[in-house]
Design a protein around this motif. Structure first.
Motif, mmCIF file in Angstrom:
data_model
loop_
_atom_site.group_PDB
_atom_site.id
_atom_site.type_symbol
_atom_site.label_atom_id
_atom_site.label_comp_id
_atom_site.label_asym_id
_atom_site.label_seq_id
_atom_site.Cartn_x
_atom_site.Cartn_y
_atom_site.Cartn_z
ATOM 1 N N LEU A 1 0.829 -1.206 0.000
ATOM 2 C CA LEU A 1 0.000 0.000 0.000
ATOM 3 C C LEU A 1 0.866 1.259 0.000
ATOM 4 N N ALA A 2 1.973 1.229 0.748
ATOM 5 C CA ALA A 2 2.867 2.388 0.788
ATOM 6 C C ALA A 2 3.502 2.634 -0.575
ATOM 7 N N ALA A 3 3.885 1.558 -1.271
ATOM 8 C CA ALA A 3 4.468 1.706 -2.604
ATOM 9 C C ALA A 3 3.458 2.318 -3.574
ATOM 10 N N ILE A 4 2.204 1.880 -3.493
ATOM 11 C CA ILE A 4 1.158 2.425 -4.358
ATOM 12 C C ILE A 4 0.870 3.886 -4.004
ATOM 13 N N ALA A 5 0.991 4.218 -2.723
ATOM 14 C CA ALA A 5 0.668 5.577 -2.274
ATOM 15 C C ALA A 5 1.658 6.612 -2.785
ATOM 16 N N VAL A 6 2.906 6.211 -3.023
ATOM 17 C CA VAL A 6 3.940 7.194 -3.405
ATOM 18 C C VAL A 6 3.590 7.930 -4.703
ATOM 19 N N PRO A 7 3.363 7.238 -5.831
ATOM 20 C CA PRO A 7 3.038 7.982 -7.058
ATOM 21 C C PRO A 7 1.711 8.727 -6.955
ATOM 22 N N CYS A 8 0.755 8.160 -6.204
ATOM 23 C CA CYS A 8 -0.528 8.850 -6.030
ATOM 24 C C CYS A 8 -0.335 10.171 -5.291
ATOM 25 N N TYR A 9 0.534 10.173 -4.295
ATOM 26 C CA TYR A 9 0.806 11.398 -3.527
ATOM 27 C C TYR A 9 1.479 12.451 -4.401
ATOM 28 N N PHE A 10 2.501 12.047 -5.126
ATOM 29 C CA PHE A 10 3.264 13.032 -5.892
ATOM 30 C C PHE A 10 2.486 13.563 -7.102
ATOM 31 N N ARG A 11 1.431 12.880 -7.518
ATOM 32 C CA ARG A 11 0.577 13.409 -8.585
ATOM 33 C C ARG A 11 -0.237 14.599 -8.099
ATOM 34 N N ARG A 12 -0.465 14.675 -6.785
ATOM 35 C CA ARG A 12 -1.365 15.688 -6.246
ATOM 36 C C ARG A 12 -0.650 16.888 -5.645
ATOM 37 N N VAL A 13 0.648 16.806 -5.467
ATOM 38 C CA VAL A 13 1.361 17.912 -4.817
ATOM 39 C C VAL A 13 2.437 18.464 -5.757
ATOM 40 N N ARG A 14 2.786 19.704 -5.541
ATOM 41 C CA ARG A 14 3.882 20.308 -6.288
ATOM 42 C C ARG A 14 5.200 19.866 -5.662
ATOM 43 N N HIS A 15 6.142 19.476 -6.510
ATOM 44 C CA HIS A 15 7.418 18.979 -5.988
ATOM 45 C C HIS A 15 8.483 19.105 -7.067
ATOM 46 N N GLN A 16 9.702 18.870 -6.670
ATOM 47 C CA GLN A 16 10.833 18.926 -7.597
ATOM 48 C C GLN A 16 11.561 17.585 -7.649
ATOM 49 N N GLU A 17 10.885 16.534 -7.231
ATOM 50 C CA GLU A 17 11.488 15.206 -7.257
ATOM 51 C C GLU A 17 11.430 14.639 -8.681
ATOM 52 N N GLY A 18 12.374 13.784 -9.006
ATOM 53 C CA GLY A 18 12.428 13.192 -10.331
ATOM 54 C C GLY A 18 11.419 12.077 -10.524
ATOM 55 N N VAL A 19 11.081 11.801 -11.772
ATOM 56 C CA VAL A 19 10.091 10.779 -12.087
ATOM 57 C C VAL A 19 10.573 9.382 -11.708
#
Length: 483
Positions: free
Chosen positions: A391-409
């Protein structure tokens, strides 16, 4: 209570966890100790060798690689999530409050299952050590109850006290395995040193799936690094470093030790030796290559390895309970922190009482401490933690789709999606080979497998109740702490 210069009494400051107490090595000690390397190697690795043959070391490398991929997204998200709720906070951010509350209940039950079952192992391991060293036959229940008191005291003390204790115990248990490996390497093994374990033909065999199931189980609890965020020095750097250090060390160390034990008997002979008496495989090897005195030490250090694992899980559980009490999901009293030691001592006391009740219940039923208390309580906990990782692995891309960030794809999408696929595969492997973990009947195995999903479903129901009856608690669940 303090007194001001004017003679007025002022209320005491609210006790808090000891921030800045833990460095990278301290947190890594907690995580690696929870995995109990000596116990995993001496107690479980012989079965992996029996099933997977000489290619068994690669199973541990593949499991470590999978969890390192998971750690990429997990640690990237740790820079953005400051809650003490660890897994459930991450899952809430990515997948929403209902799933997060379900994950919170699953984490609490899963970690308790991982610890409480090990009190059965403490009893049986101490029995074996007493018999091997002194020929004495000890009852397991008093040993397990004494362990509950000892671990309860360790959790009551400060977190840096626990880190020091675990540091000493971890050096002891890994040191005896290094001593075994050194003896094998110096003497050149049974027929010279061979790299056949890493040849594709010895890895791609039917038993590799079972080896992978055992290998993934050997890393259980590595993700608990984030639980100690509030007590870490510079958590933005310390937590990711400790996570990678723990995963990297365990993967390489497990593979290296299993390979050296194979060399101790020889590629052609190891399967027969493991099948003849798997429980004595490591003791026979260290007696042959180092001496009987080292085998005696190994017996003692297995007991201390179990104690270290118990203390590490106990501390993790206490901090989960503390976070949920602060959220308002668990009773407020569980959120009390000791004014001197800075420990969540009430949560620790509650956990010790729960463990005592479960241990006494199994003893009253005449259960075997290893085959039933350990395996039947541990297995649902292990599956629960695997589900949390997924669940945590699935949550990571879902989280970063919704917030502004400068992390790499690579960190926010590729690695977590790959980890989710690999972790789902690991769960399937474990469930398909559940009989190897429990030795129980199909009915018991079915109950053990469905327990974790049932707990998660109960968590979803709890979320629904909170939203209707305690909307403020629901709305503020897993909220970011104030700066």
């Amino acid at each position: 209570m303090s007194v001001t210069t004017s003679g007025e009494r002022t209320p005491p400051a609210t006790a808090t966890l000891r921030s800045g107490s833990l460095g990278t090595a301290d947190i890594a000690f907690f995580v690696v100790s929870a995995a109990a390397p000596l116990t995993v190697m001496a107690g479980v690795a012989p079965l992996a060798i029996l099933l997977g043959g000489v290619g068994a070391p690669v199973g541990y490398l593949l499991a470590g690689l999978t969890l390192a991929v998971f750690a990429v997204g997990f640690t990237t998200m740790s820079r953005h999530v400051r809650s003490g709720g660890a897994f459930y906070a991450y899952i809430t951010r990515g997948l929403g409050r209902p799933v997060g509350i379900g994950a919170a209940l699953l984490a609490l039950v899963g970690y308790n299952g991982m610890e409480i079952g090990v009190y059965g192992l403490l009893g049986s391991a101490t029995q074996d050590t007493a018999h091997a060293l002194f020929g004495a036959d000890l009852p397991w229940l008093p040993i397990s109850l004494a362990g509950l008191l000892l671990i309860g005291y360790g959790g009551y003390r400060s977190i840096d006290f626990g880190a020091k204790v675990l540091g000493v115990l971890l050096v002891a248990e890994t040191g005896i395995l290094v001593l075994l490996a050194g003896g094998v390497l110096i003497k050149g093994g049974a027929h010279g040193l061979s790299l056949a374990s890493f040849e594709p033909g010895n890895v791609l065999v039917p038993g590799t799936a079972a080896v992978l199931a055992f290998a993934f189980a050997a890393f259980t609890g590595f993700e608990s690094t984030v639980i100690y965020r509030r007590e870490a020095r510079d958590p933005q750097r310390t937590v990711p470093r400790a996570t990678y250090l723990a995963v990297g060390f365990l993967g390489l160390f497990y593979a290296f030790i299993v390979w050296t034990v194979i060399q101790a008997f020889g590629d052609a002979e190891i399967a027969g030796a493991a099948g003849k008496n798997p429980g004595e495989l490591f003791f026979t090897a260290i007696t042959t290559y180092v001496g009987g005195w080292a085998a005696d030490l190994m017996h003692v250090f297995i007991v201390t390895s179990v104690l270290a694992s118990l203390l590490a899980f106990h501390n993790a559980i206490n901090r989960y309970a503390l976070a949920l009490a602060e959220e308002g999901v668990l009773p407020k009293a569980l959120g009390r922190i000791h004014p001197r030691h800075g420990s969540p001592y009430v949560a620790g006391l509650a956990q010790t009482v729960l463990g005592t009740v479960v241990v006494l219940a199994f003893a009253a039923a005449g259960a075997d401490p290893y085959g039933q208390l350990l395996l039947w309580v541990n297995t649902p906990g292990m599956i629960g933690l695997f589900l949390l990782q997924l669940l945590a692995a699935i949550a990571v891309p879902c989280y970063f789709r919704r917030v502004r960030h400068q992390e790499g794809v690579l960190r926010t999408v590729v690695a977590p999606v790959a980890a989710a696929v690999l972790l789902a595969t690991a769960i399937v492997l474990v469930v398909n080979h559940i009989d190897l973990f429990t030795g129980a009947s199909p009915t018991v195995n079915t109950v053990l497998v469905v327990t974790a999903p049932a707990v998660f479903a109960a968590g979803l129901a709890l979320a629904w109740c909170l939203r209707r009856k305690r909307p403020r608690v629901y709305a503020e669940f897993a909220a970011e702490p104030a700066e």
